[in-house]
Design a protein around this motif. Structure first.
Motif, PDB file in Angstrom:
ATOM      1  N   ILE A 101       0.835  -1.204   0.000  1.00 57.28           N
ATOM      2  CA  ILE A 101       0.000   0.000   0.000  1.00 57.28           C
ATOM      3  C   ILE A 101       0.871   1.256   0.000  1.00 57.28           C
ATOM      4  CG2 ILE A 101      -1.648   1.354   1.372  1.00 57.28           C
ATOM      5  CD1 ILE A 101      -2.802  -1.398   2.312  1.00 57.28           C
ATOM      6  N   GLN A 102       1.928   1.232   0.814  1.00 60.41           N
ATOM      7  CA  GLN A 102       2.799   2.404   0.920  1.00 60.41           C
ATOM      8  C   GLN A 102       3.616   2.642  -0.352  1.00 60.41           C
ATOM      9  OE1 GLN A 102       4.918   1.293   4.524  1.00 60.41           O
ATOM     10  NE2 GLN A 102       3.777   2.780   5.758  1.00 60.41           N
ATOM     11  N   SER A 103       4.159   1.566  -0.932  1.00 61.85           N
ATOM     12  CA  SER A 103       5.050   1.724  -2.085  1.00 61.85           C
ATOM     13  C   SER A 103       4.344   1.804  -3.430  1.00 61.85           C
ATOM     14  CB  SER A 103       6.066   0.570  -2.128  1.00 61.85           C
ATOM     15  OG  SER A 103       5.394  -0.676  -2.286  1.00 61.85           O
ATOM     16  N   GLU A 104       3.167   1.145  -3.522  1.00 59.94           N
ATOM     17  CA  GLU A 104       2.478   1.098  -4.814  1.00 59.94           C
ATOM     18  C   GLU A 104       1.205   1.937  -4.853  1.00 59.94           C
ATOM     19  OE1 GLU A 104       1.806  -2.930  -6.053  1.00 59.94           O
ATOM     20  OE2 GLU A 104       3.729  -3.626  -5.254  1.00 59.94           O
ATOM     21  N   ARG A 127      -2.463   7.652   7.916  1.00 58.29           N
ATOM     22  CA  ARG A 127      -2.503   8.842   7.062  1.00 58.29           C
ATOM     23  C   ARG A 127      -2.934   8.526   5.641  1.00 58.29           C
ATOM     24  NH1 ARG A 127       2.974  12.304   8.596  1.00 58.29           N
ATOM     25  NH2 ARG A 127       2.423  12.750  10.784  1.00 58.29           N
ATOM     26  N   VAL A 128      -2.794   7.268   5.262  1.00 62.24           N
ATOM     27  CA  VAL A 128      -3.148   6.851   3.901  1.00 62.24           C
ATOM     28  C   VAL A 128      -4.593   6.358   3.838  1.00 62.24           C
ATOM     29  CG1 VAL A 128      -2.555   5.313   1.999  1.00 62.24           C
ATOM     30  CG2 VAL A 128      -0.755   6.184   3.479  1.00 62.24           C
ATOM     31  N   LEU A 129      -4.951   5.471   4.777  1.00 65.83           N
ATOM     32  CA  LEU A 129      -6.296   4.884   4.773  1.00 65.83           C
ATOM     33  C   LEU A 129      -7.352   5.809   5.374  1.00 65.83           C
ATOM     34  CD1 LEU A 129      -5.533   1.194   5.893  1.00 65.83           C
ATOM     35  CD2 LEU A 129      -5.785   2.074   3.567  1.00 65.83           C
ATOM     36  N   GLY A 130      -6.949   6.596   6.381  1.00 63.87           N
ATOM     37  CA  GLY A 130      -7.891   7.481   7.077  1.00 63.87           C
ATOM     38  C   GLY A 130      -8.679   8.408   6.165  1.00 63.87           C
TER      39      GLY A 130
END
Length: 229
Positions: A101-104, A127-130
């Motif tokens: 999720i973080q890299s792609e 911070r990404v999913l929220g």
């Protein structure tokens, strides 16, 4: 405005407050697109979302589902990972999924479920999913050791409702093809859940306004006094 929207808007009296069944009938009639439009509900509540004690959030299984196929990602290890796979999860994993999720920038899923022991790992994705409304949360039943039940509920039509910054809850309640009767069942189930979730700190009128609309259609106002009739 497109031709279909203009024609649909003529069917709706903007000054009127309709009963739920009348509003649903109009929402279905105004869904004139070539695809099976989603019928959505928009509820403005008498709460101040800036205060933690006035948050309105939860989840409910709609009796007739949403008409959508939902992809579920589960963060789990060992036996719980096997349980999730057996229950029909679309993606199952642990740290390697965090990296993906973080890299792609990978978001090919609709709901994220996690076992409590994995929340330390999943927390790195806050911070990404929220901002996308994908972060697992105990209140919505997506942080649980009973992953099989969570997946079954989600696949069966479980929807999460959450008040936004403007104190409005937006939620799908089904497809045009469901017809008014099934949509009415889903509408009532969701509204009962929202009313039951009223915070103790909320003062005055709780349900201030309700409207329904098809994906490409105009809004139809529902009398907020009659939402549970």
């Amino acid at each position: 405005m497109g031709k279909n929207y203009v024609e649909s808007a003529k069917l709706v009296d903007k000054s009127a407050l309709y009963t739920p069944s009348e509003a649903l009938d109009l929402a279905v009639k105004t869904a004139k697109a070539k695809f099976d439009e989603t019928i959505e509900i928009h509820v403005r509540l008498g709460v101040d979302p800036r205060h933690a004690d006035q948050q309105v959030r939860g989840a409910v299984v709609l009796p007739h589902g949403t008409g959508r196929s939902v992809k579920v990602l589960v963060f789990a290890k060992g036996d719980k990972a096997k349980e999730a796979e057996a229950a029909g999860a679309d993606f199952v994993g642990a740290e390697e999924l965090v990296t993906k999720i973080q890299s792609e920038n990978w978001f090919d899923y609709d709901v994220v479920v996690a076992t409590p022991d994995m929340m330390g790992v999943v927390g790195r994705l806050g911070r990404v999913l929220g901002p996308k409304g994908l972060m697992p949360n105990p209140k919505s039943g997506t942080v649980t050791f009973d992953v099989a039940k969570a997946i079954a509920d989600i696949k069966a039509g479980k929807v999460e409702y959450r008040v936004d910054k403007t104190a409005i809850v937006h939620c799908p309640i089904g497809k045009k093809s469901f017809g008014v009767e099934k949509l009415a069942d889903n509408f009532r189930t969701l509204m009962e859940a929202i009313v039951k979730a009223k915070p103790a700190a909320a003062k005055g009128q709780y349900v201030k306004s309700v409207s329904l609309s098809a994906t490409m259609g105009p809004g139809v106002k529902v009398n907020p006094v009659k939402v549970l009739e």
